[in-house]
Design a protein around this motif. Sequence first.
Motif, short mmCIF file in Angstrom:
data_model
loop_
_atom_site.label_atom_id
_atom_site.label_comp_id
_atom_site.label_asym_id
_atom_site.label_seq_id
_atom_site.Cartn_x
_atom_site.Cartn_y
_atom_site.Cartn_z
N ARG A 1 0.65 -1.21 0.03
CA ARG A 1 0.03 0.01 0.04
C ARG A 1 0.74 1.19 -0.08
N HIS A 2 2.09 1.35 0.27
CA HIS A 2 3.09 2.26 0.27
C HIS A 2 3.59 2.70 -1.05
N ILE A 3 3.43 1.84 -2.01
CA ILE A 3 4.08 2.03 -3.37
C ILE A 3 3.02 2.84 -4.01
N PRO A 4 3.66 3.81 -4.76
CA PRO A 4 2.65 5.02 -5.60
C PRO A 4 2.18 4.02 -6.40
N GLU A 5 0.93 4.65 -6.97
CA GLU A 5 -0.07 3.80 -8.02
C GLU A 5 0.63 4.00 -9.20
N GLN A 6 1.71 5.07 -9.90
CA GLN A 6 2.02 5.09 -10.91
C GLN A 6 3.19 3.92 -11.10
N LYS A 7 3.78 3.80 -9.80
CA LYS A 7 4.92 2.79 -9.88
C LYS A 7 4.49 1.30 -10.36
N ILE A 8 3.12 1.20 -9.67
CA ILE A 8 2.46 -0.18 -9.90
C ILE A 8 2.01 -0.20 -11.39
N ASN A 9 1.32 0.96 -11.82
CA ASN A 9 0.89 0.87 -13.40
C ASN A 9 2.12 0.64 -14.17
N ALA A 10 3.32 1.19 -13.88
CA ALA A 10 4.53 0.99 -14.86
C ALA A 10 5.08 -0.42 -14.76
N TYR A 11 5.07 -0.85 -13.68
CA TYR A 11 5.32 -2.25 -13.40
C TYR A 11 4.39 -3.32 -14.13
N ILE A 12 3.22 -2.85 -14.07
CA ILE A 12 1.96 -3.87 -14.92
C ILE A 12 2.38 -3.59 -16.45
N LEU A 13 2.67 -2.41 -16.96
CA LEU A 13 3.01 -2.24 -18.47
C LEU A 13 4.23 -2.86 -18.68
N ILE A 14 5.24 -2.80 -17.89
CA ILE A 14 6.51 -3.22 -18.52
C ILE A 14 6.37 -4.66 -18.48
N THR A 15 5.81 -5.23 -17.18
CA THR A 15 5.61 -6.96 -16.97
C THR A 15 5.03 -7.47 -18.16
N PHE A 16 3.77 -6.86 -18.52
CA PHE A 16 2.88 -7.63 -19.59
C PHE A 16 3.33 -7.24 -20.93
N SER A 17 4.52 -6.27 -21.25
CA SER A 17 5.16 -6.28 -22.47
C SER A 17 6.00 -7.43 -22.75
N TRP A 18 6.39 -8.25 -21.52
CA TRP A 18 7.45 -9.28 -21.72
C TRP A 18 6.41 -10.39 -22.56
N ILE A 19 5.27 -10.60 -22.40
CA ILE A 19 4.48 -11.76 -23.02
C ILE A 19 4.62 -11.84 -24.67
N PRO A 20 4.04 -10.39 -25.21
CA PRO A 20 4.55 -10.73 -26.66
C PRO A 20 6.19 -10.77 -27.14
N ALA A 21 6.97 -10.11 -26.16
CA ALA A 21 8.46 -10.34 -26.50
C ALA A 21 8.82 -11.77 -26.52
N PHE A 22 8.29 -12.51 -25.57
CA PHE A 22 8.53 -14.02 -25.27
C PHE A 22 7.98 -14.72 -26.46
N TYR A 23 6.68 -14.66 -26.85
CA TYR A 23 5.90 -15.36 -27.67
C TYR A 23 6.68 -14.93 -29.17
N LEU A 24 6.71 -13.55 -29.37
CA LEU A 24 7.07 -13.32 -30.85
C LEU A 24 8.81 -13.97 -30.95
N GLY A 25 9.27 -14.09 -29.98
CA GLY A 25 10.37 -14.70 -30.15
C GLY A 25 10.56 -16.30 -30.54
N HIS A 26 9.63 -16.72 -29.94
CA HIS A 26 9.16 -18.24 -30.23
C HIS A 26 8.91 -18.30 -31.75
N LEU A 27 8.01 -17.43 -32.11
CA LEU A 27 7.63 -17.56 -33.43
C LEU A 27 8.55 -17.05 -34.46
N ALA A 28 9.57 -16.22 -34.16
CA ALA A 28 10.76 -16.07 -34.92
C ALA A 28 11.53 -16.95 -35.13
#
Length: 220
Positions: free
Chosen positions: A51-78
């Motif tokens: 609860r002490h983590i700023p909301e914008q930091k959590i949103n940045a974490y979620i955005l960066i983390t979910f960007s790993w999904i297309p990176a991983f699976y696009l790497g597999h397709l490549a």
Amino acid sequence: MDKSGKRYYMIDHRILFAAGFLFYLITPVILGKMNAFQDYPGVELFQGFFRHIPEQKINAYILITFSWIPAFYLGHLAFKLIKPFKRRLQLFPSTYETRSARYIGMILFVFLALFTFVSRGALFGGGEYNVAPRGKLSTLVVVFDFFLIYQLTSTTKVSKVLVFGTIINSLILLVAGGRLTALQSFLVFLIYKTSFAPRRWKAKHIVAFMFIGFLAGSAI
């Protein structure tokens, strides 16, 4: 296995990545935003820090983390564009090295007994969490798993000492609170039974095994 009788991984890197991604990266955010499971050890403390983590930091974490999904699976397709055909699974032939792994298993079992006896107070005493003995046993179970895989993926008869040592080591780690490393042995056996074993497991066997593993891990 397809209709032609060729063997492939039933549980491959894509499934394992998805499971690990959800459990290790998404579950903490969900738990932090909920007011559930507070009676469990450490949950209330974790949610308090969360609860002490700023909301914008959590949103940045979620955005960066979910960007790993297309990176991983696009790497597999490549990679699939470079090598479009899957390589079927075949057991390695039995050699002197694969047969000799049982002697290494005996040495590892001696170390397991020694580490457990020397650190019995820290492992089972219920006192403060001591990293040192768990670190030794965690390293040992990784070595056990390596040589167990070495024999399971060959035509060599699997050493009972390696199997027994891996099970005992994993159970000791579970009792002592080291769940993550013990999970590796769980996955080794699951992948073997779904991909390399002469009689491979089907979906119902996988669900039953995972359910039993969940109950055993939770109870311990």
